[in-house]
Design a protein around this motif. Structure first.
Motif, short mmCIF file in Angstrom:
data_model
loop_
_atom_site.label_atom_id
_atom_site.label_comp_id
_atom_site.label_asym_id
_atom_site.label_seq_id
_atom_site.Cartn_x
_atom_site.Cartn_y
_atom_site.Cartn_z
N GLU A 8 -44.56 18.77 76.12
CA GLU A 8 -45.52 18.61 77.21
C GLU A 8 -46.69 17.74 76.72
OE1 GLU A 8 -45.06 19.76 80.35
OE2 GLU A 8 -43.13 20.60 79.74
N ILE A 9 -47.05 16.75 77.53
CA ILE A 9 -48.12 15.83 77.11
C ILE A 9 -49.33 15.86 78.03
CG2 ILE A 9 -46.64 14.31 75.77
CD1 ILE A 9 -46.47 12.43 78.15
N LYS A 10 -49.34 16.77 79.00
CA LYS A 10 -50.55 16.95 79.81
C LYS A 10 -51.66 17.50 78.92
CE LYS A 10 -52.10 18.67 84.25
NZ LYS A 10 -51.67 19.08 85.59
N ASN A 11 -52.90 17.16 79.26
CA ASN A 11 -54.05 17.56 78.45
C ASN A 11 -54.05 19.05 78.14
OD1 ASN A 11 -56.97 18.68 78.30
ND2 ASN A 11 -57.25 16.51 77.87
N ASN A 12 -54.06 19.38 76.85
CA ASN A 12 -54.14 20.76 76.38
C ASN A 12 -53.04 21.66 76.94
OD1 ASN A 12 -56.55 21.60 74.54
ND2 ASN A 12 -57.36 20.03 75.93
N GLU A 13 -51.86 21.09 77.19
CA GLU A 13 -50.73 21.90 77.64
C GLU A 13 -49.88 22.24 76.42
OE1 GLU A 13 -48.77 24.33 78.94
OE2 GLU A 13 -49.77 23.48 80.70
N ASN A 14 -49.89 23.51 76.05
CA ASN A 14 -49.22 23.94 74.82
C ASN A 14 -47.93 24.73 75.06
OD1 ASN A 14 -51.13 23.02 72.70
ND2 ASN A 14 -52.55 24.28 73.86
N ARG A 15 -47.59 24.93 76.32
CA ARG A 15 -46.36 25.66 76.61
C ARG A 15 -45.13 24.79 76.35
NH1 ARG A 15 -47.90 27.50 82.64
NH2 ARG A 15 -49.00 25.51 82.50
N MET A 301 -54.21 26.61 83.77
CA MET A 301 -54.88 27.73 83.11
C MET A 301 -53.99 28.46 82.10
SD MET A 301 -57.14 29.35 86.22
CE MET A 301 -57.63 30.78 85.29
N PRO A 302 -52.73 28.79 82.45
CA PRO A 302 -51.89 29.52 81.49
C PRO A 302 -51.62 28.76 80.20
CG PRO A 302 -51.01 29.74 83.70
CD PRO A 302 -52.05 28.67 83.75
N GLY A 303 -51.85 27.44 80.20
CA GLY A 303 -51.66 26.65 78.99
C GLY A 303 -52.60 27.04 77.86
N ALA A 304 -53.66 27.77 78.16
CA ALA A 304 -54.60 28.22 77.13
C ALA A 304 -54.06 29.41 76.35
CB ALA A 304 -55.94 28.57 77.76
#
Length: 370
Positions: A8-15, A301-304
């Protein structure tokens, strides 16, 4: 089938869209799985774990897209990915088309098959692939709202649960679905004074029965909303119309009636937001202020909390991914009405009415394909 899992390459997407456990299940069914290197790092899954269960690791996102028949993702493709998506390729992810016209037009142009997590729908109208992330986002909305009520973060300087002798914060939740229910549980557990607004009397009756004493219910109307905003500290936007834009329940002119430092958290931002002043933000720069009102509208939000979110999401998506891989999207969607309702765009045709309505695009009935 050949399945690809890009990072995933969206900003701050860690899932990540598949865990090593999910890869193992797909391998058991005879499928080939390509995973981009480091795709699982943000969620705590190392490349070695994927390799150990039979995934083939590829160094670049371009290679994953070029080899895969089905792409499994978490978030919608961003602009850098548009050109990577191939004709007839199945893309299985969250799309939220109705809030993003450039993405919609790019996927039409790609001639791919877009099956959206958020519109997969059961017979009882529940949304099984939206539920787990709604649960996370609902709980997080209170966690974030409580934080931004702190004075150094531009809030009113109120402790959500108060203390003996000092009243708790007043929390207003627009929408009594999954997000609103989870938000109410969290806010109530922290001791806040909570009111849930919804249009459904049966839903309000249910919530009134199951919620603790510090949660009240109220019929949603513009009159009631305008009355309540004047003395509420935290307002959660939790309204969803499947596949369509969210209605604007808090208008620009209402901000002047709120107290300085009021916090608005719009969980509906992926569908355009239910506040007129909502604009998508990122975990890197999560808030902005209009008329002394703090707006938090992070679009992922859940990416945090990626470890929790990835496990919750893949628990729900994997059975559907296996169906699609085993049968191909056409047979799987013919045999499963739930998956059929997830189809939004097929080979250049918009087949989901709410998406065509959002941008006045031609609508093609699903019967042309299924």
């Amino acid at each position: 089938m050949i399945i690809g899992v890009p990072k995933e390459i969206k900003n701050n997407e860690n899932r990540v869209a598949l865990t090593p456990s999910g890869v193992k299940e797909l391998k058991k069914h005879g499928h080939q799985v390509f995973v981009q290197m480091t795709a699982g790092d943000g969620s705590g899954f190392a490349d070695e774990e994927y390799a150990n269960v039979g995934a083939e690791l590829l160094p670049t996102i371009e290679e994953v897209y070029s080899k895969a028949e089905m792409i499994v993702k978490v978030k919608e493709p961003i602009e850098a990915e548009y050109k990577l998506i191939k004709k007839d390729q199945l893309v299985f992810t969250y799309f939220h088309f109705a809030s993003h016209e450039p993405l919609t037009r790019a996927m039409i142009d790609s001639k791919s098959v877009c099956l959206a997590y958020e519109t997969v729908e059961k017979a009882d109208r529940s949304l099984p692939l939206l539920v787990p992330m709604s649960e996370v986002a609902g709980r997080m909305s209170i966690q974030q709202g409580a934080k931004y009520l702190e004075k150094p973060l531009k809030g009113r300087g109120i402790l959500l649960g108060g203390v003996p002798g000092v009243r708790p914060a007043k929390v207003m939740i627009l929408g009594g679905g999954i997000v609103g229910t989870e938000a109410a549980k969290m806010a109530a557990g922290m001791g806040a004074d909570v009111t849930i607004l919804d249009l459904s009397l049966p839903r309000l009756r249910y919530l009134d029965d199951v919620m603790p004493a510090n949660v009240k219910t109220l019929m949603s109307s513009e009159y009631n909303i305008r009355e309540m905003i004047t003395d509420h500290d935290l307002i959660i936007g939790a309204v969803l119309i499947p596949g369509a834009k969210a209605p604007k329940l808090i208008t620009r002119d209402m901000l002047k009636d709120m107290r300085p430092g009021t916090v608005l958290v719009d969980v509906a931002v992926d569908q355009g937001g239910c506040f007129e002043t909502t604009k998508p933000t990122t975990h890197q720069d999560p808030i902005y202020i209009i008329d002394d009102v703090v707006h938090y509208s992070v679009a992922n939000m859940p990416g945090a909390v990626p470890y929790t979110s990835t496990l919750a999401l893949t628990n729900a998506t994997l059975p559907y991914a296996i169906q699609l891989a085993n049968k191909g999207w056409e047979k799987a969607c013919k045999e499963s009405n739930e998956l059929k309702l997830g189809l939004n765009i097929i080979k250049g045709d918009v087949v989901y009415k709410a998406v065509s309505d959002a941008f006045n695009l031609p609508y093609t009935p699903l019967e042309k394909y299924i």
